[in-house]
Design a protein around this motif. Structure first.
Motif, PDB file in Angstrom:
ATOM      1  N   ARG A 152       0.815  -1.215   0.000  1.00  0.00           N
ATOM      2  CA  ARG A 152       0.000   0.000   0.000  1.00  0.00           C
ATOM      3  C   ARG A 152       0.850   1.266   0.000  1.00  0.00           C
ATOM      4  O   ARG A 152       0.313   2.377   0.027  1.00  0.00           O
ATOM      5  CB  ARG A 152      -0.930   0.000   1.225  1.00  0.00           C
ATOM      6  CG  ARG A 152      -1.997  -1.063   1.148  1.00  0.00           C
ATOM      7  CD  ARG A 152      -2.840  -1.135   2.412  1.00  0.00           C
ATOM      8  NE  ARG A 152      -3.928  -2.088   2.231  1.00  0.00           N
ATOM      9  CZ  ARG A 152      -5.086  -1.824   1.637  1.00  0.00           C
ATOM     10  NH1 ARG A 152      -5.326  -0.598   1.199  1.00  0.00           N
ATOM     11  NH2 ARG A 152      -6.014  -2.737   1.492  1.00  0.00           N
ATOM     12  N   GLY A 153       2.161   1.106   0.006  1.00  0.00           N
ATOM     13  CA  GLY A 153       3.054   2.259  -0.017  1.00  0.00           C
ATOM     14  C   GLY A 153       3.120   2.985   1.313  1.00  0.00           C
ATOM     15  O   GLY A 153       3.474   4.168   1.353  1.00  0.00           O
ATOM     16  N   LEU A 154       2.794   2.291   2.406  1.00  0.00           N
ATOM     17  CA  LEU A 154       2.805   2.893   3.726  1.00  0.00           C
ATOM     18  C   LEU A 154       4.080   2.505   4.472  1.00  0.00           C
ATOM     19  O   LEU A 154       4.498   1.345   4.450  1.00  0.00           O
ATOM     20  CB  LEU A 154       1.592   2.435   4.535  1.00  0.00           C
ATOM     21  CG  LEU A 154       0.229   2.875   3.995  1.00  0.00           C
ATOM     22  CD1 LEU A 154      -0.896   2.180   4.757  1.00  0.00           C
ATOM     23  CD2 LEU A 154       0.076   4.384   4.077  1.00  0.00           C
ATOM     24  N   GLU A 155       4.698   3.470   5.136  1.00  0.00           N
ATOM     25  CA  GLU A 155       5.832   3.182   5.992  1.00  0.00           C
ATOM     26  C   GLU A 155       5.346   2.446   7.242  1.00  0.00           C
ATOM     27  O   GLU A 155       4.175   2.546   7.611  1.00  0.00           O
ATOM     28  CB  GLU A 155       6.537   4.476   6.402  1.00  0.00           C
ATOM     29  CG  GLU A 155       7.122   5.258   5.242  1.00  0.00           C
ATOM     30  CD  GLU A 155       7.724   6.570   5.700  1.00  0.00           C
ATOM     31  OE1 GLU A 155       7.666   6.865   6.919  1.00  0.00           O
ATOM     32  OE2 GLU A 155       8.247   7.312   4.851  1.00  0.00           O
ATOM     33  N   SER A 156       6.266   1.734   7.878  1.00  0.00           N
ATOM     34  CA  SER A 156       5.855   0.986   9.060  1.00  0.00           C
ATOM     35  C   SER A 156       6.963   0.952  10.099  1.00  0.00           C
ATOM     36  O   SER A 156       8.140   1.176   9.806  1.00  0.00           O
ATOM     37  CB  SER A 156       5.470  -0.450   8.689  1.00  0.00           C
ATOM     38  OG  SER A 156       6.596  -1.149   8.192  1.00  0.00           O
ATOM     39  N   SER A 157       6.553   0.703  11.331  1.00  0.00           N
ATOM     40  CA  SER A 157       7.478   0.424  12.419  1.00  0.00           C
ATOM     41  C   SER A 157       6.802  -0.579  13.331  1.00  0.00           C
ATOM     42  O   SER A 157       5.588  -0.777  13.272  1.00  0.00           O
ATOM     43  CB  SER A 157       7.859   1.702  13.179  1.00  0.00           C
ATOM     44  OG  SER A 157       6.706   2.369  13.652  1.00  0.00           O
ATOM     45  N   ILE A 158       7.606  -1.218  14.157  1.00  0.00           N
ATOM     46  CA  ILE A 158       7.114  -2.276  15.039  1.00  0.00           C
ATOM     47  C   ILE A 158       7.368  -1.848  16.474  1.00  0.00           C
ATOM     48  O   ILE A 158       8.464  -1.409  16.815  1.00  0.00           O
ATOM     49  CB  ILE A 158       7.850  -3.599  14.745  1.00  0.00           C
ATOM     50  CG1 ILE A 158       7.634  -4.024  13.285  1.00  0.00           C
ATOM     51  CG2 ILE A 158       7.391  -4.695  15.695  1.00  0.00           C
ATOM     52  CD1 ILE A 158       8.585  -5.117  12.827  1.00  0.00           C
ATOM     53  N   MET A 159       6.361  -1.975  17.315  1.00  0.00           N
ATOM     54  CA  MET A 159       6.514  -1.655  18.735  1.00  0.00           C
ATOM     55  C   MET A 159       6.237  -2.904  19.553  1.00  0.00           C
ATOM     56  O   MET A 159       5.207  -3.551  19.383  1.00  0.00           O
ATOM     57  CB  MET A 159       5.571  -0.529  19.149  1.00  0.00           C
ATOM     58  CG  MET A 159       5.798  -0.039  20.556  1.00  0.00           C
ATOM     59  SD  MET A 159       5.006   1.568  20.825  1.00  0.00           S
ATOM     60  CE  MET A 159       3.265   1.123  20.778  1.00  0.00           C
ATOM     61  N   THR A 160       7.173  -3.259  20.430  1.00  0.00           N
ATOM     62  CA  THR A 160       7.038  -4.504  21.164  1.00  0.00           C
ATOM     63  C   THR A 160       6.356  -4.320  22.513  1.00  0.00           C
ATOM     64  O   THR A 160       6.360  -3.234  23.100  1.00  0.00           O
ATOM     65  CB  THR A 160       8.402  -5.169  21.408  1.00  0.00           C
ATOM     66  OG1 THR A 160       9.082  -4.494  22.481  1.00  0.00           O
ATOM     67  CG2 THR A 160       9.269  -5.164  20.164  1.00  0.00           C
ATOM     68  N   GLN A 161       5.808  -5.416  22.999  1.00  0.00           N
ATOM     69  CA  GLN A 161       5.355  -5.485  24.378  1.00  0.00           C
ATOM     70  C   GLN A 161       6.557  -5.236  25.290  1.00  0.00           C
ATOM     71  O   GLN A 161       7.695  -5.487  24.893  1.00  0.00           O
ATOM     72  CB  GLN A 161       4.765  -6.872  24.630  1.00  0.00           C
ATOM     73  CG  GLN A 161       4.273  -7.120  26.040  1.00  0.00           C
ATOM     74  CD  GLN A 161       3.221  -6.118  26.452  1.00  0.00           C
ATOM     75  OE1 GLN A 161       3.548  -5.020  26.886  1.00  0.00           O
ATOM     76  NE2 GLN A 161       1.963  -6.483  26.304  1.00  0.00           N
ATOM     77  N   PHE A 162       6.314  -4.719  26.480  1.00  0.00           N
ATOM     78  CA  PHE A 162       7.428  -4.480  27.386  1.00  0.00           C
ATOM     79  C   PHE A 162       7.944  -5.798  27.959  1.00  0.00           C
ATOM     80  O   PHE A 162       7.257  -6.813  27.977  1.00  0.00           O
ATOM     81  CB  PHE A 162       7.018  -3.533  28.518  1.00  0.00           C
ATOM     82  CG  PHE A 162       6.178  -4.174  29.596  1.00  0.00           C
ATOM     83  CD1 PHE A 162       6.772  -4.627  30.764  1.00  0.00           C
ATOM     84  CD2 PHE A 162       4.815  -4.309  29.445  1.00  0.00           C
ATOM     85  CE1 PHE A 162       6.003  -5.217  31.762  1.00  0.00           C
ATOM     86  CE2 PHE A 162       4.042  -4.895  30.439  1.00  0.00           C
ATOM     87  CZ  PHE A 162       4.633  -5.362  31.601  1.00  0.00           C
ATOM     88  N   GLY A 163       9.194  -5.771  28.390  1.00  0.00           N
ATOM     89  CA  GLY A 163       9.787  -6.936  29.026  1.00  0.00           C
ATOM     90  C   GLY A 163      10.824  -6.507  30.034  1.00  0.00           C
ATOM     91  O   GLY A 163      11.215  -5.339  30.108  1.00  0.00           O
ATOM     92  N   PHE A 164      11.299  -7.466  30.823  1.00  0.00           N
ATOM     93  CA  PHE A 164      12.321  -7.207  31.824  1.00  0.00           C
ATOM     94  C   PHE A 164      13.672  -7.788  31.434  1.00  0.00           C
ATOM     95  O   PHE A 164      14.684  -7.480  32.071  1.00  0.00           O
ATOM     96  CB  PHE A 164      11.906  -7.814  33.171  1.00  0.00           C
ATOM     97  CG  PHE A 164      10.613  -7.273  33.712  1.00  0.00           C
ATOM     98  CD1 PHE A 164      10.471  -5.923  33.988  1.00  0.00           C
ATOM     99  CD2 PHE A 164       9.544  -8.112  33.959  1.00  0.00           C
ATOM    100  CE1 PHE A 164       9.282  -5.420  34.500  1.00  0.00           C
ATOM    101  CE2 PHE A 164       8.354  -7.622  34.481  1.00  0.00           C
ATOM    102  CZ  PHE A 164       8.225  -6.271  34.743  1.00  0.00           C
ATOM    103  N   ASP A 165      13.700  -8.667  30.445  1.00  0.00           N
ATOM    104  CA  ASP A 165      14.891  -9.443  30.120  1.00  0.00           C
ATOM    105  C   ASP A 165      15.298  -9.167  28.678  1.00  0.00           C
ATOM    106  O   ASP A 165      14.482  -9.296  27.762  1.00  0.00           O
ATOM    107  CB  ASP A 165      14.571 -10.929  30.318  1.00  0.00           C
ATOM    108  CG  ASP A 165      15.802 -11.817  30.260  1.00  0.00           C
ATOM    109  OD1 ASP A 165      16.886 -11.302  29.945  1.00  0.00           O
ATOM    110  OD2 ASP A 165      15.663 -13.024  30.521  1.00  0.00           O
TER     111      ASP A 165
END
Length: 296
Positions: free
Chosen positions: A173-186
């Protein structure tokens, strides 16, 4: 505020990696955090991304007000769209309309949401992406979610398939993207997951989720709710006892581990996303102090 350990400064690889993690860090807020953001904005670099969550019980109007506040303060609002909580295409369009009137709407974050069954036509984030409404409203960048330690309701194979499907459709679709993760401790599962992401040919920037300073009791409560690993081993890494729940902790240990283990050649573009479980103002203060102390 927690004590700030000093990391090695200078040309060391770990310090350079720490600097890259903080170069484009982002924050998260709810519609109830407007006053806290106004008070803490002086500590947050201009242009910092602030994600505006889509929490149940908050109105569309309050979410729009929060995004407008972020914009007014010289920061970049990223409204969340919770697919399964949207009751109709008209409701989604109404939300996007209201946002477009108050902010420069170019970036959103799309997540399936935590309802067992969708309230409307959108089964998951991919259904919202495929609706065509994001492009209609001039959106050019779409953030999507990921779970390095897995998801309590979705098996690993399905998580990878969903991530690859969303990446493919956004690119088409010609859209830029980024990925955001769930938080973690390790850091270990995060680094392993990042290496796998890149090995699968996914090159989108990744925002690694970490918990801002909060009481141990609060952190464990959110970890249990989100399916995040919070084993005795992890608590030991933090120098904490599970039986001593009235203390507080910041993300110092995982930041030290991430910066020591990050390799741009294997892990690609990675920065930090802070979940302010102990309060937005407290998190902003912690970040500013940490950066100053460590020279990043």
């Amino acid at each position: 505020m927690s004590t700030q350990p000093v990391l090695a400064t200078g040309p060391g690889r770990a310090h350079d990696a720490l600097g890259r993690l903080f170069d484009d860090f982002s924050l998260e807020m709810t519609a109830k955090d407007i006053e806290q953001l106004e008070g803490a904005a002086r500590l947050v670099p201009a242009g910092t991304i602030v994600s505006v969550t889509f929490l149940p019980g908050e109105s569309f109007a309050s979410r729009v007000d929060a995004a407008a506040c972020v914009h007014r303060l010289g920061l970049r609002p990223v409204p969340h769209l919770s697919a399964r909580r949207l009751t109709s295409a008209g409701e989604l369009e109404g939300f996007l309309d209201a946002l477009a009137e108050r902010i420069e709407l170019r970036h959103v974050f799309v997540v399936a949401g935590d309802l067992a069954e969708p309230a409307g036509p959108y089964e998951d984030a991919l259904a919202v992406i495929r609706s065509g409404l994001l492009e209609k409203y001039g959106i050019r960048h779409v953030g999507i979610s990921a779970y390095p330690e897995g998801h309590p309701a979705i098996d690993t194979a399905r998580l990878w398939q969903a991530l690859e499907d969303k990446q493919r459709d956004l690119a088409e679709r010609g859209l830029e993207s980024s990925i955001m993760t769930q938080f973690g401790f390790d850091a270990d599962p995060v680094l392993s997951w990042l290496a796998e992401v890149r090995a699968r040919g996914i090159v989108a920037p990744v925002r690694v989720g970490v918990a801002g300073p909060a009481s141990i009791k609060t952190l464990l409560r959110f970890a249990a709710r989100c399916g995040v690993g919070a084993s005795a081993k992890v608590m030991q890494k933090y120098g904490l006892s599970i039986t001593r729940l009235l203390g507080s902790a910041g993300p110092d240990p995982i930041l030290a581990e991430l910066s020591a283990g990050l390799d741009p050649a294997r892990h690609g573009d990675a920065s930090l996303h802070f979940y302010p479980f102990g309060g937005l103002a407290r998190t902003a203060e912690w970040i500013a102090a940490y950066r100053q102390t460590n020279g990043v």
